[in-house]
Design a protein around this motif. Structure first.
Motif, PDB file in Angstrom:
ATOM      1  N   SER A 168      -5.840   8.822  -6.270  1.00 52.24           N
ATOM      2  CA  SER A 168      -4.684   8.723  -5.505  1.00 52.24           C
ATOM      3  C   SER A 168      -4.702   7.807  -4.276  1.00 52.24           C
ATOM      4  O   SER A 168      -6.016   7.744  -3.934  1.00 52.24           O
ATOM      5  CB  SER A 168      -3.965  10.161  -5.094  1.00 52.24           C
ATOM      6  OG  SER A 168      -5.139  10.681  -4.198  1.00 52.24           O
ATOM      7  N   GLY A 221      -1.956  -1.903  -8.451  1.00 46.86           N
ATOM      8  CA  GLY A 221      -1.442  -1.829  -6.846  1.00 46.86           C
ATOM      9  C   GLY A 221      -0.476  -2.983  -6.252  1.00 46.86           C
ATOM     10  O   GLY A 221       0.505  -2.748  -5.947  1.00 46.86           O
ATOM     11  N   SER A 241       2.809  -2.834  -8.442  1.00 48.05           N
ATOM     12  CA  SER A 241       3.579  -1.504  -8.232  1.00 48.05           C
ATOM     13  C   SER A 241       4.816  -1.652  -7.105  1.00 48.05           C
ATOM     14  O   SER A 241       5.596  -0.670  -7.153  1.00 48.05           O
ATOM     15  CB  SER A 241       2.533  -0.188  -7.844  1.00 48.05           C
ATOM     16  OG  SER A 241       2.323  -0.692  -6.580  1.00 48.05           O
ATOM     17  N   ASP A 242       4.613  -2.872  -6.360  1.00 47.00           N
ATOM     18  CA  ASP A 242       5.571  -2.941  -5.459  1.00 47.00           C
ATOM     19  C   ASP A 242       6.777  -4.039  -5.883  1.00 47.00           C
ATOM     20  O   ASP A 242       7.549  -4.252  -4.978  1.00 47.00           O
ATOM     21  CB  ASP A 242       4.987  -3.427  -4.093  1.00 47.00           C
ATOM     22  CG  ASP A 242       5.609  -3.317  -2.786  1.00 47.00           C
ATOM     23  OD1 ASP A 242       6.538  -2.322  -2.748  1.00 47.00           O
ATOM     24  OD2 ASP A 242       5.851  -4.386  -2.188  1.00 47.00           O
ATOM     25  N   HIS A 246       4.058   4.156   0.469  1.00 49.72           N
ATOM     26  CA  HIS A 246       3.919   3.931  -0.997  1.00 49.72           C
ATOM     27  C   HIS A 246       2.615   4.629  -1.357  1.00 49.72           C
ATOM     28  O   HIS A 246       1.616   4.878  -0.811  1.00 49.72           O
ATOM     29  CB  HIS A 246       3.638   2.601  -1.267  1.00 49.72           C
ATOM     30  CG  HIS A 246       3.548   1.782  -2.696  1.00 49.72           C
ATOM     31  ND1 HIS A 246       4.664   1.563  -3.065  1.00 49.72           N
ATOM     32  CD2 HIS A 246       2.458   1.697  -3.488  1.00 49.72           C
ATOM     33  CE1 HIS A 246       4.340   1.019  -4.336  1.00 49.72           C
ATOM     34  NE2 HIS A 246       3.049   1.184  -4.441  1.00 49.72           N
ATOM     35  N   THR A 247       3.093   5.396  -2.574  1.00 53.51           N
ATOM     36  CA  THR A 247       1.916   6.355  -2.962  1.00 53.51           C
ATOM     37  C   THR A 247       1.703   6.058  -4.462  1.00 53.51           C
ATOM     38  O   THR A 247       2.878   6.007  -5.304  1.00 53.51           O
ATOM     39  CB  THR A 247       2.205   7.963  -2.890  1.00 53.51           C
ATOM     40  OG1 THR A 247       2.288   8.069  -1.347  1.00 53.51           O
ATOM     41  CG2 THR A 247       1.399   8.882  -3.419  1.00 53.51           C
ATOM     42  N   ILE A 248       0.592   6.174  -4.792  1.00 55.71           N
ATOM     43  CA  ILE A 248       0.233   6.143  -6.380  1.00 55.71           C
ATOM     44  C   ILE A 248      -0.562   7.175  -6.803  1.00 55.71           C
ATOM     45  O   ILE A 248      -1.742   7.547  -5.969  1.00 55.71           O
ATOM     46  CB  ILE A 248      -0.272   4.681  -6.727  1.00 55.71           C
ATOM     47  CG1 ILE A 248       0.275   3.582  -6.503  1.00 55.71           C
ATOM     48  CG2 ILE A 248      -0.686   4.850  -8.449  1.00 55.71           C
ATOM     49  CD1 ILE A 248      -0.284   2.085  -6.517  1.00 55.71           C
ATOM     50  N   LEU A 260       4.419   6.729  -9.425  1.00 50.53           N
ATOM     51  CA  LEU A 260       4.478   6.105  -8.188  1.00 50.53           C
ATOM     52  C   LEU A 260       5.537   6.825  -7.295  1.00 50.53           C
ATOM     53  O   LEU A 260       6.481   7.342  -7.799  1.00 50.53           O
ATOM     54  CB  LEU A 260       4.702   4.902  -8.155  1.00 50.53           C
ATOM     55  CG  LEU A 260       3.727   3.610  -8.659  1.00 50.53           C
ATOM     56  CD1 LEU A 260       3.270   4.013 -10.201  1.00 50.53           C
ATOM     57  CD2 LEU A 260       4.222   2.469  -8.593  1.00 50.53           C
ATOM     58  N   GLN A 287       7.805   5.950  -3.669  1.00 42.52           N
ATOM     59  CA  GLN A 287       8.154   4.844  -2.667  1.00 42.52           C
ATOM     60  C   GLN A 287       9.327   5.110  -1.769  1.00 42.52           C
ATOM     61  O   GLN A 287      10.408   5.265  -2.551  1.00 42.52           O
ATOM     62  CB  GLN A 287       7.943   3.480  -3.181  1.00 42.52           C
ATOM     63  CG  GLN A 287       8.155   2.339  -2.095  1.00 42.52           C
ATOM     64  CD  GLN A 287       8.248   0.916  -2.675  1.00 42.52           C
ATOM     65  OE1 GLN A 287       8.932   0.487  -3.280  1.00 42.52           O
ATOM     66  NE2 GLN A 287       7.194   0.195  -2.121  1.00 42.52           N
TER      67      GLN A 287
END
Length: 287
Positions: free
Chosen positions: A62, A198, A201-202, A229-231, A274, A276
């Motif tokens: 994470s 990563g 992901s945006d 932003h979290t993964i 994800l 955001q």
């Protein structure tokens, strides 16, 4: 055959690898995305790389990050890694990104040794075979021809149920399905795939919050920026194999949009989740 005018995969892979400048200190270069600001996915991917090289025996499960200031694409970014804790199964790292002595981004990441355990997952949605869908990148390039915003290559292909979905601007429900994959084979090392994930992901996630309102990315009234932003990484994956991003936006209010993405491989396995939140401020034109 890969259309080399559409993709810059190797350039981005090189960008995500950092130079070590001291003990737990690293430096990354920036690149131009059509905006004076650094692309948020670049900072996420580089920060993950910086943290991960200090925990080579464990894999990230994470990361949680906050965008503090817009970065300047003309300047390199310095990353400082704090070794917060190394436990029996988990390691925690904190990364701070700097430009000109100012903090522009912070991330906390947790790493775990591989272990077996109980399993269940959210079912994968129905979606067409990505090999039957047209490339959204080719559509982007075509849209840019003769327009004010020139096309810039990207490291991966995107294929949506409707070609314009990822680009934004259509009026509809706050959700979409987008397949993504590197157009070329990648090395086997896990960090290459995680750092590129990563970065990618945006792309397009926050745009999902604009769909119920019919706002396009090029709308002159729109001010848009990632705030956090979290993964969560659930299962192993490869970025040179198709991954389905099932995106949704459950809420927009206060000038912010919240979005989630559930990411599946072609076997229907949930490999990552994800979250955001970003600024989606609409400024009315002055008369």
């Amino acid at each position: 055959m890969v259309d080399e005018t559409l993709f810059n995969t190797q350039e981005i892979l090189d960008l995500l690898k950092l130079e070590q400048t001291g003990e737990h200190r690293y430096r990354g270069q920036s690149h131009f995305m059509g905006s004076p600001n650094v692309f948020g996915g670049q900072v996420v991917g580089q920060s993950l790389y910086a943290a991960a090289v200090t925990v080579p025996e464990r894999r990230v499960h994470s990361l949680h990050s906050m965008f503090l200031l817009a970065g300047n694409h003309r300047l390199p970014i310095d990353y400082e890694v704090e070794r917060v804790r190394d436990g029996g199964s988990f390691s925690t790292r904190r990364v701070v990104a700097y430009q000109e002595g100012r903090r522009i981004f912070v991330m906390s990441a947790s790493f775990q040794t591989t272990e077996a355990g109980l399993e269940h997952q959210r079912p994968a949605p129905a979606s067409p075979d990505p090999d039957t869908l047209p490339s959204s990148i080719a559509a982007w390039k075509k849209l840019s021809e003769g327009g004010k915003r020139p096309f810039r290559p990207v490291p991966v292909d995107f294929r949506a149920d409707h070609p314009g979905d990822i680009y934004g601007g259509h009026h509809g429900k706050p959700g979409k399905h987008v397949w993504t994959r590197s157009p070329v084979a990648l090395p086997d090392d896990t960090l290459t795939h995680e750092a590129l994930f990563g970065y990618v992901s945006d792309y397009g996630l926050l745009w999902t919050s604009l769909q119920p309102h019919g706002i396009a990315m090029g709308d002159p009234r729109l001010q848009i920026a990632s705030l956090d932003h979290t993964i969560w990484f659930h299962r192993p994956f490869r970025m040179d194999e198709w991954l389905l991003f099932d995106m949704e936006s459950p809420n927009a209010s206060g000038g912010r949009g919240l979005c989630f993405a559930y990411v599946y491989n072609q076997k229907g396995e949930l490999v990552a989740t994800l979250a955001q939140e970003g600024l989606i401020r609409i400024r009315e034109k002055k008369t």
